[in-house]
Each structure stands twice: as structure tokens, then as C-alpha cells.
Write a protein that holds these residues in place. Structure first.
Motif, PDB file in Angstrom:
ATOM      1  N   THR A  79       0.834  -1.202   0.000  1.00 39.05           N
ATOM      2  CA  THR A  79       0.000   0.000   0.000  1.00 39.05           C
ATOM      3  C   THR A  79       0.873   1.258   0.000  1.00 39.05           C
ATOM      4  OG1 THR A  79      -1.754  -1.181   1.145  1.00 39.05           O
ATOM      5  CG2 THR A  79      -1.815   1.218   1.257  1.00 39.05           C
ATOM      6  N   GLN A 123      -7.278   0.308  -0.866  1.00 33.98           N
ATOM      7  CA  GLN A 123      -7.537  -0.868  -0.053  1.00 33.98           C
ATOM      8  C   GLN A 123      -8.733  -0.625   0.866  1.00 33.98           C
ATOM      9  OE1 GLN A 123      -4.081  -2.238   2.084  1.00 33.98           O
ATOM     10  NE2 GLN A 123      -4.932  -4.281   2.313  1.00 33.98           N
ATOM     11  N   ASP A 200      -5.422  -1.771  -5.124  1.00 33.71           N
ATOM     12  CA  ASP A 200      -4.847  -2.317  -3.898  1.00 33.71           C
ATOM     13  C   ASP A 200      -5.794  -3.373  -3.337  1.00 33.71           C
ATOM     14  OD1 ASP A 200      -3.265  -2.701  -1.716  1.00 33.71           O
ATOM     15  OD2 ASP A 200      -3.316  -0.628  -1.005  1.00 33.71           O
TER      16      ASP A 200
HETATM   17 MG   LIG Z   1      -2.006  -2.806   1.955  1.00 37.72          MG
END
Ligand SMILES: [Mg+2]
Ligand SMILES: Nc1ncnc2c1ncn2[C@@H]1O[C@H](COP(=O)(O)OP(=O)(O)OP(=O)(O)O)[C@@H](O)[C@H]1O
Lengths: 264, 300
Positions: A79, A123, A200
Motif C-alpha cells: 500500500t 484498499q 490495492d
Molecule cells: Mg495494503
């Protein structure tokens, strides 16, 4: 398998995708194919001053039409790597170039313009909870600072249908299931016809069928010339993808970026 | 008038950018209310400044060349002394006219205190002679000496003490009005900045997401700026109208011809009222913009 095939013929039809994403104002293109939309050069990053580097000396060129996977154990820095790629973080050392400009020194408005060309599936999705699903998906259009055109409105409807959220279009994000959120996030990432898609863990919460639907979408978009970078630790997903597209698999190990072996 | 154009552009804006920032009902109402209160006070401060300016002007002009001689002699000597005073005045260089106030004029002067029906003929009133000098003026001290010799009960009042005290009081009143106006607009800046900062920090996450999906700073700031400018304009308009009505109803108008000049607006001065809500909206516009860009600068 049949259902996926059916969905493909119905929804992931390349001609239709082309029609949606390349129509109207979406038709602007960077001059040459293979143009490096995002470029990292010897990038190192660590959170906070004097703390250990999470990423060190990483270089990567995301050219138009390229397809990359980024893997690594949880907490490895996937990330963080993506955040560097869309300019939310600035490298401690090295350089990140977005659309040719150094992310550390580019003007704030240029960064905004670059981000309009970078579609990100976060994410944690990053929705606005006071807007409904359709409005959230349309957010990149809203922030263009002008009225949404009829063509864009049609594209929005089609895209919402595509990610199978038509019946949930007026729901608020907190009312969505994890998988529905991720599909909405993917739709928002591509609504404005970006040059590059950074995803992500886009399949973290979806079942295998849905993961395959998303994969097909990413593959089709890649064939339209978009650079795709997917961070995931779902190796089965990567293997399935490699059957459809020539993807490079990168791995973050010990803060270094490596090319994964042929087993992937 | 570029700020006008700015404000108009900001108010028109686009509906979508208003939607992307959630609206907070309470803070909106409070901003409108505070702007209205501020505008109301500004109307009074402005009226005060203008009226004080008018008072000072009038007193310095009218009273500069005039003085009054009051003769409070026993009834028997009254006529003699009045005649003596008038003859002294007639021989004084620099005096243009000297005129005794009639009973009617005295009645008018006394009406505010005693009412119009008071039978003042039966009161032991002093006689009053109104003296007007020419531009050069006349020798007040010399006149005073001659009067004390020829009409011992005559008192010369050149309004000097009065005048300078009143003029400086009016000047201070006007200054206070301006200071009050400045403070009122300072308070507007503080109020709007606080309200805007509260709105911005309540929406930090929203702002971050907007930045991430490619919104330019001006777009994000615009959504907030438009809101606060519009609320301040509405509040300022309401407050100004209320203040204007209150001024119209202000009781001092009746005695405007006497010493006190009425608290109010005359003619074109009413146009100043148009400026108050615009100024408040402009101040809100700038304060919100500054606050928004401060918050945005801290975000990648
Ligand atoms: Mg991550
Ligand atoms: N804002 C932050 N401040 C300090 N440390 C952070 C911050 N964000 C992430 N980290 C740390 O940096 C490391 C890398 O985090 P990152 O989120 O990039 O990992 P990841 O590879 O995406 O993990 P996952 O697969 O679980 O999503 C982790 O150890 C994490 O705790």
C-alpha cells in the motif's frame, strides 16, 4: 465457469468497453504508446523521520499497456508503494515521476491533474459516506468542476450496471457488503478513463467468480492501453491472470523490489 | 469591484461541488444568525458615525458666527436694557444682525421641555437676542465689557465652550462609530474563520478523498467558500434590512431640528446599507478561502 463466460459476453465485451471509455471527452490520449505514466527511480521510503525504511532503492516504470502485479506479505509495504505512485506520499530518497513530473516538486494543481489520469482502487475504498454509490462512482467526474455531460451520465449508468451494482446505486457506502464496496471502488477508479489503474487488494473481499469478473475487466482495460498495477497477496488470482495477460509479477521482500520467479 | 465579480462567480458555482461536501445544518444557521447580528450592529455603528459627522459639521458652521445675549433683568428694567443692548450691537463692527427672539420662537424653543400649550407669556422669561457676525467675526471680549457697562443684566454667550465641547464630543462619537465598524468586521473575520475551520476539520476525510480523486484546491475550497459567502450574504442582508427598519423607527428624528441631530440616514447615505451585506459576504469569502487553503496545504 459458464456463468463467467456468460457475464463476459454480456458485460465485458471489448467493443462495448472501448465505446464507453473512449467516447466523448475520454478520447484524449497521451501522445505515444508506451509513454511512462508513472516512473519510480531508486525510491526509498520510511514513515517518520529516522525510522527504518520500509521500501528501499526501488525502481519501476509503468508504461502504457503494461500489466504488473505487486505481492508481498502483509505489512511488506504494498500500500505504501502505491501511495508513492499516486503522490500521496513523497519518497525520502529517489524520485517518483507522475506523467513525467517529479511528484515531490510538482505544483498542487498538476498533481490533481495527474491524479485525474490515475485511477486508484484503495484498499480501504475511500468513499464519501454522505453520497450514494452512483455519486461516489461519479466523484472523479464531479471534481472536474463542470456539469456532467449526458454522455458521461450514460457511461456512469453502464459502468454501474457492469460492476453489477445497479440495484444498489442509491445505497450509501456503509450499507454495502465488502465485495460491493470493492466493485464500486473499481468502477470509480475507471470512470474517468485513466491512463493507469492502481488497484490495492481489489479482490480481498470478493468470491472467486467476482474476482475473475474484475480480472477480465482489468485485462480488457489493459488491452485498451492502460497501465495496470494490482497489489495482491492472492497468488491464485495472479496465476489465473497470467493465463490471460502477459503480466510481470513483482514482490516486496525485505524492503526490496524483486521480480518474482517463474512459479508465479 | 472585482470582489463583487468574485462573489457572484462563487455564488453561482456548480451544484455538484456543493453536494460533495456534506452540509451541516446547525453551523449554517449559526453563520446566518451571526452575520445578521453583525449587520444589524454595523447599521447602527454606521448611522452613529454619519450622524456624529453631521452634528459636528452643523455645529461648527451654524454656531461659529452666532452668539446669544440673554437679559434676565427685573421686569421694570427689561425694556431699557434690551434697547441698550440693541444699540450697543448696532455700533459694534462685525455684527451683521441682531434680533430679539419673538414670543413664538421662544415658545418653539421651550416646547420640547414644557409642551406646546404652555402659556409662557406669564413666565418671567429672559429676553434673548440672537447675534450674527460676519465672516471676520466681532470682538467678543470688547462687546462683553461694553455690555456690562450699559446693560448689567445682559449675558453674552458666544457658544464657544458649548461648541468646542460638542464638536469634540461629536468627533469622538464619530471615531467610536468607525472603531465599532472596524471591530464589527474584525468580529466577522473571527466568526467566519472559526465556523469555516470547524466545517473544514469536520470534513478533513472528505477533503482528503476529493484530493485523491483529482480535485484541485480551488474546487474544494470553492465548495466551502461558496457556502459561507452565501450564508453571510443572506444573514447580512436580513440584518441590514432589520437595522434599516430600526433606524427608520428611531424616535430621535422628531427633534432633529434642535440640538441633537437624528440618528439616521439622509438621502444617498442609505446606499451605504447596500454595502454592508456585500462587505460581510466578501469578508466571509476571504476568511473561508484563507482557512480552506491553510487546511489544504497540509494535505498531499
Ligand atoms: Mg495494503
Ligand atoms: N501511516 C503510517 N504510519 C506509520 N507506519 C505505517 C503507516 N502506514 C503503514 N505503516 C506501516 O508500514 C508498513 C507497510 O504498510 P503497508 O500498508 O504498505 O503494507 P501492505 O503491504 O499494504 O500490507 P497489507 O497486505 O496488509 O495491506 C507496515 O508495517 C505498517 O504498519
Amino acid at each position: 465457469m459458464r456463468s463467467i463466460q456468460g457475464f463476459r459476453s454480456q458485460v465485458f465485451d471489448a467493443a462495448r468497453l472501448q465505446q464507453i471509455t473512449a467516447s466523448g471527452i475520454y478520447a484524449q490520449r497521451l501522445p505515444e504508446q508506451g509513454f511512462c505514466v508513472i516512473e519510480l527511480q531508486d525510491v526509498s521510503y520510511g514513515y517518520g523521520h529516522g525510522s527504518d525504511l520500509i521500501l528501499s532503492q526501488m525502481s519501476l516504470r509503468l508504461a502504457k499497456g503494461s500489466f504488473h502485479f505487486l505481492t508481498g506479505p502483509s505489512g511488506a509495504g504494498k500500500t505504501t508503494f502505491l501511495k508513492l505512485c499516486y503522490g500521496e506520499l513523497r519518497p525520502n530518497a529517489g524520485q517518483v515521476r507522475l506523467m513525467g513530473q517529479d511528484s515531490a516538486t510538482m505544483a498542487r494543481d498538476d498533481l490533481a491533474l495527474a491524479r485525474q489520469k490515475i485511477g486508484v482502487v484503495y484498499q480501504d475504498c475511500q468513499f464519501l459516506d454522505h453520497l450514494d454509490v452512483a455519486q461516489n462512482i461519479a466523484l472523479p467526474l464531479y471534481v472536474a468542476g463542470r456539469e456532467i455531460t449526458d454522455a458521461e451520465r450514460r457511461n456512469l449508468t453502464q459502468l454501474v450496471t457492469w460492476v453489477d451494482l445497479r440495484h444498489r446505486a442509491t445505497a450509501l457506502p456503509p450499507e454495502l457488503s465488502g465485495g460491493e464496496r470493492q466493485r464500486a471502488a473499481l468502477a470509480r477508479a475507471i470512470i474517468r478513463d485513466p491512463d493507469v489503474i492502481l488497484a490495492d487488494e481489489p479482490t480481498g473481499n470478493v468470491d472467486w467468480d467476482m474476482a475473475m469478473r474484475q480480472l477480465r475487466l482489468l485485462v480488457e482495460l489493459n488491452r485498451l492501453g492502460k497501465a495496470v498495477l494490482v497489489a495482491t497477496h492472492d497468488l491464485a488470482f495472479i496465476r489465473a491472470a497470467k493465463k490471460q495477460v502477459a503480466a510481470r509479477v513483482l514482490r516486496i521482500v525485505g524492503g526490496k523490489l524483486q521480480l518474482a520467479g517463474a512459479d508465479l | 469591484m472585482s470582489f463583487l465579480a468574485n462573489i457572484i462567480a462563487a455564488l453561482i458555482g456548480d451544484a455538484a461541488s456543493d453536494r460533495v461536501v456534506p452540509s451541516a445544518g446547525t453551523s449554517a444557521r449559526l453563520t446566518i444568525f451571526a452575520s445578521a447580528a453583525i449587520a444589524f450592529l454595523a447599521v447602527f455603528a454606521l448611522a452613529l458615525s454619519l450622524a456624529a459627522g453631521r452634528v459636528a459639521e452643523r455645529w461648527s458652521e451654524d454656531l461659529a458666527r452666532s452668539s446669544t445675549i440673554r437679559i434676565a433683568a427685573p421686569m421694570a428694567e427689561m425694556e431699557v436694557q434690551v434697547a441698550a443692548v440693541l444699540s450697543v450691537l448696532a455700533q459694534t463692527p462685525g455684527v451683521v444682525s441682531a434680533r430679539e427672539l419673538s414670543m413664538e420662537e421662544q415658545r418653539a424653543l421651550l416646547a420640547p421641555w414644557f409642551g406646546a400649550d404652555m402659556p409662557i407669556e406669564f413666565l418671567p422669561l429672559p429676553r434673548i437676542i440672537d447675534v450674527t457676525g460676519d465672516a471676520e467675526g466681532y470682538d467678543i471680549e470688547g462687546l462683553r465689557l461694553r455690555l456690562s457697562a450699559e446693560a448689567p443684566n445682559a449675558i453674552l454667550d458666544d457658544h464657544g465652550t458649548w461648541r468646542s465641547a460638542l464638536i469634540s464630543a461629536a468627533g469622538r462619537l464619530r471615531l467610536m462609530g468607525y472603531v465599532a465598524l472596524a471591530l464589527i468586521f474584525g468580529a466577522t473575520v473571527a466568526m467566519v474563520t472559526l465556523a469555516a475551520q470547524a466545517a473544514l476539520s469536520a470534513n478533513v476525510q472528505v477533503i482528503r478523498v476529493l484530493r485523491l480523486v483529482g480535485a484541485r484546491d480551488a474546487y474544494i475550497a470553492g465548495a466551502f467558500v461558496r457556502r459561507f459567502a452565501l450564508r453571510s450574504l443572506i444573514g447580512g442582508g436580513v440584518g441590514t434590512v432589520a437595522g434599516g427598519i430600526a433606524i427608520l423607527l428611531f424616535p430621535n428624528q422628531a427633534s432633529a431640528q434642535t440640538v441633537m441631530v437624528g440618528l439616521g440616514f439622509a438621502g444617498a447615505e442609505w446606499l451605504w446599507l447596500l454595502i454592508i451585506p456585500l462587505l460581510i459576504a466578501f469578508v466571509a469569502f476571504q476568511a473561508t478561502k484563507a482557512a480552506a487553503f491553510r487546511v489544504l496545504r497540509g494535505m498531499p
